[in-house]
Design an enzyme around this catalytic site. Structure first.
Site, PDB file in Angstrom:
ATOM      1  N   HIS A   1      -9.249 -19.755  14.004  1.00 46.50           N
ATOM      2  CA  HIS A   1      -8.450 -20.577  13.072  1.00 46.50           C
ATOM      3  C   HIS A   1      -7.290 -21.235  13.815  1.00 46.50           C
ATOM      4  CE1 HIS A   1     -10.283 -19.387   9.362  1.00 46.50           C
ATOM      5  NE2 HIS A   1      -9.927 -18.123   9.438  1.00 46.50           N
TER       6      HIS A   1
ATOM      7  N   GLU B   1      -9.402 -14.844  13.802  1.00 48.39           N
ATOM      8  CA  GLU B   1      -8.074 -15.440  13.598  1.00 48.39           C
ATOM      9  C   GLU B   1      -7.722 -16.395  14.736  1.00 48.39           C
ATOM     10  OE1 GLU B   1      -6.667 -15.227  10.785  1.00 48.39           O
ATOM     11  OE2 GLU B   1      -8.001 -13.650  10.062  1.00 48.39           O
TER      12      GLU B   1
ATOM     13  N   PRO C   1       0.822  -1.212   0.000  1.00 46.76           N
ATOM     14  CA  PRO C   1       0.000   0.000   0.000  1.00 46.76           C
ATOM     15  C   PRO C   1       0.859   1.266   0.000  1.00 46.76           C
ATOM     16  CG  PRO C   1      -0.574  -1.453   1.836  1.00 46.76           C
ATOM     17  CD  PRO C   1       0.592  -2.062   1.166  1.00 46.76           C
TER      18      PRO C   1
ATOM     19  N   LYS D   1       8.197   2.069   0.383  1.00 48.80           N
ATOM     20  CA  LYS D   1       8.822   1.406  -0.764  1.00 48.80           C
ATOM     21  C   LYS D   1       9.924   2.282  -1.357  1.00 48.80           C
ATOM     22  CE  LYS D   1       4.797   0.945  -2.802  1.00 48.80           C
ATOM     23  NZ  LYS D   1       3.919   1.443  -1.719  1.00 48.80           N
TER      24      LYS D   1
HETATM   25  P1  ADP Z   1       5.784   4.496  -0.643  1.00 51.42           P
HETATM   26  O1  ADP Z   1       6.854   4.642  -1.651  1.00 51.42           O
HETATM   27  O2  ADP Z   1       5.586   3.079  -0.194  1.00 51.42           O
HETATM   28  O3  ADP Z   1       4.490   5.128  -1.013  1.00 51.42           O
HETATM   29  P2  ADP Z   1       7.475   6.210   0.870  1.00 51.42           P
HETATM   30  O4  ADP Z   1       8.733   5.447   0.822  1.00 51.42           O
HETATM   31  O5  ADP Z   1       7.332   7.333  -0.088  1.00 51.42           O
HETATM   32  O6  ADP Z   1       6.238   5.237   0.693  1.00 51.42           O
HETATM   33  O7  ADP Z   1       7.236   6.716   2.349  1.00 51.42           O
HETATM   34  C1  ADP Z   1       6.968   8.071   2.633  1.00 51.42           C
HETATM   35  C2  ADP Z   1       7.603   8.479   3.927  1.00 51.42           C
HETATM   36  O8  ADP Z   1       7.056   7.764   5.026  1.00 51.42           O
HETATM   37  C3  ADP Z   1       9.077   8.180   3.986  1.00 51.42           C
HETATM   38  O9  ADP Z   1       9.821   9.211   3.415  1.00 51.42           O
HETATM   39  C4  ADP Z   1       9.334   8.053   5.477  1.00 51.42           C
HETATM   40  O10 ADP Z   1       9.496   9.302   6.084  1.00 51.42           O
HETATM   41  C5  ADP Z   1       8.049   7.460   5.979  1.00 51.42           C
HETATM   42  N1  ADP Z   1       8.153   6.001   6.103  1.00 51.42           N
HETATM   43  C6  ADP Z   1       7.441   5.079   5.411  1.00 51.42           C
HETATM   44  N2  ADP Z   1       7.765   3.840   5.767  1.00 51.42           N
HETATM   45  C7  ADP Z   1       8.731   3.943   6.708  1.00 51.42           C
HETATM   46  C8  ADP Z   1       9.497   2.995   7.472  1.00 51.42           C
HETATM   47  N3  ADP Z   1       9.331   1.677   7.326  1.00 51.42           N
HETATM   48  N4  ADP Z   1      10.417   3.469   8.342  1.00 51.42           N
HETATM   49  C9  ADP Z   1      10.585   4.789   8.491  1.00 51.42           C
HETATM   50  N5  ADP Z   1       9.908   5.723   7.805  1.00 51.42           N
HETATM   51  C10 ADP Z   1       8.978   5.333   6.933  1.00 51.42           C
HETATM   52 ZN    ZN Z   2     -10.345 -16.582   8.122  1.00 50.39          ZN
END
Ligand code: ADP
Ligand code: ZN
Length: 613
Positions: free
Chosen positions: A415, A412, A190, A195
């Site tokens: 299950h 859950e 999501p 990512k």
């Molecule tokens: P996506 O590409 O999945 O849409 P992003 O990488 O752009 O998400 O995430 C946006 C911001 O949210 C990042 O710049 C960071 O500040 C924060 N963030 C998201 N996931 C994490 C995580 N696992 N650890 C630390 N910060 C996160």
């Molecule tokens: Zn179920």
């Protein structure tokens, strides 16, 4: 595209300036206008020294040097009819219109020329200046480096990417041995789950250049532009290797050619083809790793996931309570937090939040604190920020209400308990109430493997386990929810196969009643022709099997009502329980040691209790 638009804009502005100044010039050189009768009067009184005729406009110069103009219907008639011979008459052609027309023409031609040229130039240029949203981040650039330390709460994904980092850091070693590393890694999950962050962290860890694009950059109005950009991009990346090419929203180009509207000859199809060709084209020794992100893995063209392309897929889900705490720690280390704030509490109350939402929670709280002139962020700021984010942001169904979460936890737990208590069934691997893909929660066991022989009892246990979710909901809340849809689907499929394919029905015996007409897209069963009695018997047997398993599930769970509640409560709090933790909770249940405090009711706390008992 941006370059082209900018050029067009500049040319438009220049032509506009020319046009306006021409107009001003034209207006300024305009003479005062007088009537025809005034002109006749002036001629009569011999005040006129010169007449300049432009079409139907006559410019009049008086003896004293004054000038004015008059519109005359028939200048030739006027000139031929007056009698005094002391007036100079000249005829002029009016060039202003031609001039304006000419300027317009020149500009439109040069406009076309320039846009054509900028398209051409784009083909030859480095892509560095071609993309609007593209960012090239080179190691050591003044840009703040992002490393794995900045990414929290998704340890599995980090683990998987360590190999890529190792390869990019030291490609020679891998190439010498001849080890093939993945060319493409697809990050799916999501929005806001980190990512992009993760991809940048890989580049940061490996200290290699990072090219970042959005899939929508490639989808242009001109056919062929997207494809040529893909080629440019890879050409440039090869020069910078080792490096990472990151394509965000790859679904914009990579949507299945089958599902996209036109016949595959469209711009998107061409761009996708170019991407596939490029990915097939470079070899591991080119030292490029392509990373892509999508939140719609379901619509991606299967060709993208074939081996040698994005053959490594990493699914990133919103973090559970432990992950949220870690992400909160990362982000709150950059702000001032008062000692009274308990990140654990905040992690618990932010169920369903993504990393991005947690980051904005911290930022929002910091803004609130700053606005009130506080020295540090306190709990109240976090509470307010939390409410604001929950109310302000469209939640897209990610956050579930407390009651739904309860029902889900019991589902859950149902299950898991049945899987645990039935003999000869697979161990529970993980129980979670974190929404994952389309399923709300999940209790993982090993999947049915077609190539293995399963006993009838095993399969029945499996169906009973699947029924455990619905049974728990019914037993505890007296409700039925749609959350059981896929359970019921799987159970029905299993029961149907048992009766119709695997000869496990007492009444029908070892005979096949359905055949599989499916293709690579998935199985589609078709019943063979049979008498209506047999048909009824098939239906009855399937139903009996399912009903029997469901009743068994209900009966097991009503015996284990207390264990069910405890497990559901723990799930509500920690959201994810792994197999080991589950075993500990189970052994607690055997000893009926439930008197531990609910506040810190973690499996560890339970373990302590068991040890003390
Ligand atoms: P996506 O590409 O999945 O849409 P992003 O990488 O752009 O998400 O995430 C946006 C911001 O949210 C990042 O710049 C960071 O500040 C924060 N963030 C998201 N996931 C994490 C995580 N696992 N650890 C630390 N910060 C996160
Ligand atoms: Zn179920």
């Amino acid at each position: 595209m941006a370059i082209l638009v900018r050029n067009l804009l500049i040319y438009f502005i220049i032509s506009f300036i020319f046009f306006i100044s021409g107009l001003i010039y034209h207006l300024e050189t305009r003479l005062p206008q007088k009537d025809y009768s005034d002109l006749l009067n002036d001629i009569e009184n011999t005040l006129v020294s010169e007449l300049t005729v432009k079409d139907d406009v006559v410019q009049v110069t008086m003896s004293d040097g004054d000038q004015y103009m008059t519109v005359v219907q028939e200048p030739a008639y006027l000139v031929s009819n007056w009698h005094a011979g002391s007036i100079r008459v000249s005829y002029r052609k009016d060039y202003t219109e031609i001039l304006f027309f000419g300027i317009g023409l020149v500009f439109s031609v040069s406009l076309l020329l320039v846009s054509w040229l900028s398209l051409r130039v784009k083909d030859e240029q480095t892509p560095a200046s071609v993309f609007a949203n593209e960012r090239l981040i080179t190691p050591g650039a003044e840009l703040q480096q992002i490393t794995f330390d900045d990414v929290a709460g998704i340890p599995e994904a980090k683990e998987e990417l360590l190999e890529i980092v190792g390869f990019l850091k030291n490609p020679e070693r891998y190439n010498e041995i001849g080890a093939t590393t993945p060319k493409g890694v697809l990050l799916q999950g999501p929005p806001g789950t980190g990512k992009t962050l993760l991809a940048r962290a890989v580049a940061g860890e490996a200290a290699v250049p990072f090219y970042s694009f959005s899939g929508s950059d490639f989808v242009e109005m001109f056919v062929g532009v997207g494809a040529s950009r893909v080629r440019d991009l890879f050409g440039e990346a090869k020069k910078q290797a080792p490096c990472i090419v990151f394509i965000d929203e790859i679904d914009a180009v990579g949507a299945s050619r089958k599902t996209s509207s036109s016949d595959g000859n469209d711009e998107r199809g061409q761009t996708l083809n170019a991407l596939l060709v490029e990915m097939d084209g470079f070899s591991p020794s080119d030292n490029i790793v392509v990373m892509a992100a999508t939140n719609r893995p379901d619509i991606l063209d299967p060709a993208l996931k074939r081996s040698g392309r994005f053959d490594r897929q990493i699914t990133i889900v919103p973090p559970d309570v432990k992950g949220r705490k870690k992400i909160l720690s990362v982000h709150s280390s950059k702000v001032k937090i008062s000692p009274g704030v308990d990140l654990d509490d905040i992690a618990v109350m932010t169920s369903g939040f993504t990393g991005a939402e947690l980051a904005s929670l911290v930022n929002e709280a910091a803004l609130l604190a700053a606005r009130q002139g506080k020295n540090a962020i306190d709990q109240e700021d976090f509470d307010q920020a939390h409410d604001r984010i929950l109310l302000g942001v469209e939640r897209k169904g990610m956050v579930i209400t407390e009651r739904d979460k309860r029902v889900l936890a019991f589902h859950e737990a149902g299950h898991a308990i049945i899987a645990k208590l039935l003999p000869d069934s697979d161990p529970v691997h993980k129980i979670t109430i974190i929404p994952r893909g389309r399923a709300l929660g999940q209790t993982q066991q090993l999947p049915i493997n077609e190539r293995q022989a399963y006993s009838k009892q095993y399969l029945k246990n499996r169906i009973t386990t699947l029924m455990g979710g619905r049974a728990a909901e019914e037993l505890v809340f007296g409700v039925q929810t749609t959350g059981s849809q896929s359970d019921i689907q799987q159970a029905t499929d299993l029961a149907t196969n048992m009766v119709c394919k695997w000869g496990m029905s007492e009444h029908l015996g070892p005979q096949v009643y359905i055949v599989d007409d499916g293709d690579f897209l998935g199985p589609t069963n078709r019943r063979l022709a049979m008498s209506s009695e047999t048909e009824n018997q098939v239906d009855e047997d399937i139903r009996n099997l399912l009903d029997g398993c469901y009743s068994e599930a209900v009966s097991i769970l009503s015996h284990e009502r207390l264990f069910l509640s405890v497990l559901a409560d723990i799930l509500m709090q920690v959201e994810t329980i792994d197999g080991e933790e589950f075993d500990i909770i189970y052994s607690c249940s055997l000893k009926k040691k439930y008197e531990f405090q609910m506040e810190d009711e973690t499996p560890e706390a339970c373990e302590v209790n068991v040890l003390q008992a």
